[in-house]
Enzyme design. Sequence first.
Site, PDB file in Angstrom:
ATOM      1  N   TYR A 178       0.817  -1.218   0.000  1.00  0.00           N
ATOM      2  CA  TYR A 178       0.000   0.000   0.000  1.00  0.00           C
ATOM      3  C   TYR A 178       0.849   1.265   0.000  1.00  0.00           C
ATOM      4  CZ  TYR A 178      -3.361  -3.538   1.454  1.00  0.00           C
ATOM      5  OH  TYR A 178      -4.123  -4.677   1.534  1.00  0.00           O
ATOM      6  N   ARG A 179       2.076   1.143  -0.508  1.00  0.00           N
ATOM      7  CA  ARG A 179       2.998   2.278  -0.608  1.00  0.00           C
ATOM      8  C   ARG A 179       3.376   2.858   0.755  1.00  0.00           C
ATOM      9  NH1 ARG A 179       4.044   3.400  -5.582  1.00  0.00           N
ATOM     10  NH2 ARG A 179       4.999   5.400  -5.061  1.00  0.00           N
ATOM     11  N   LEU A 180       3.280   2.030   1.790  1.00  0.00           N
ATOM     12  CA  LEU A 180       3.751   2.441   3.124  1.00  0.00           C
ATOM     13  C   LEU A 180       5.223   2.050   3.244  1.00  0.00           C
ATOM     14  CD1 LEU A 180       0.683   1.308   5.293  1.00  0.00           C
ATOM     15  CD2 LEU A 180       1.075   3.494   4.145  1.00  0.00           C
TER      16      LEU A 180
END
Length: 202
Positions: A178-180
């Site tokens: 999730y692009r974390l």
Amino acid sequence: MQSDESAIPQSDPFMLFEVWYAEAKESEPNDPNAMALATASEDGLPSVRMVLLKGHGPDGFVFYTNAESRKGEQIRANMRAALLFHWKSLRRQIRIEGPLEEVSSAEADAYFHSRPRVSQIGSAASDQSRALPDRQVYLDRVTALEERYPEGDIPRPPHWTGFRLSPRRIEFWQDRQYRLHDRRLFVRDAAEEAWSDTLLYP
């Protein structure tokens, strides 16, 4: 929910580079030593291209080139650069920034003569980055050098050399769901004796 622990440990950045680079050698299908090299002209015009890492350690990261190429001319005019390794198989990046210095003639000779003989000839025959009227012109120069030096090593052209980037900043980037993403930046102090580090927002 993802773990609140960073995937990038606090560490000596050179030791961490060694770990990631070793893993890239196992997982990347081609050229794990490929890196983007960004330079800029004296008036700040940027340029970027892929080159190959040919040496590394606490003193820096080494690549070789024709110093009369566009890349070489930019380096001579502005002895600072940035490197980027991107290993898609590991979903990782490493960004490195710092000043450049030319390697010694002995280092350049040793690496040049470690290359396959045809690669030595190809480099010696090339006016890298300059206009080529026809590919046959280049191939004829290769043939002429093969005839001139039928055996042994080819003399290293004086303009064919290497540069070492001495890092002042090294950032490690790890993809996460999730692009974390995880990012950890290491910065060398002004005395070049110690590194500080911090996590960065993705």
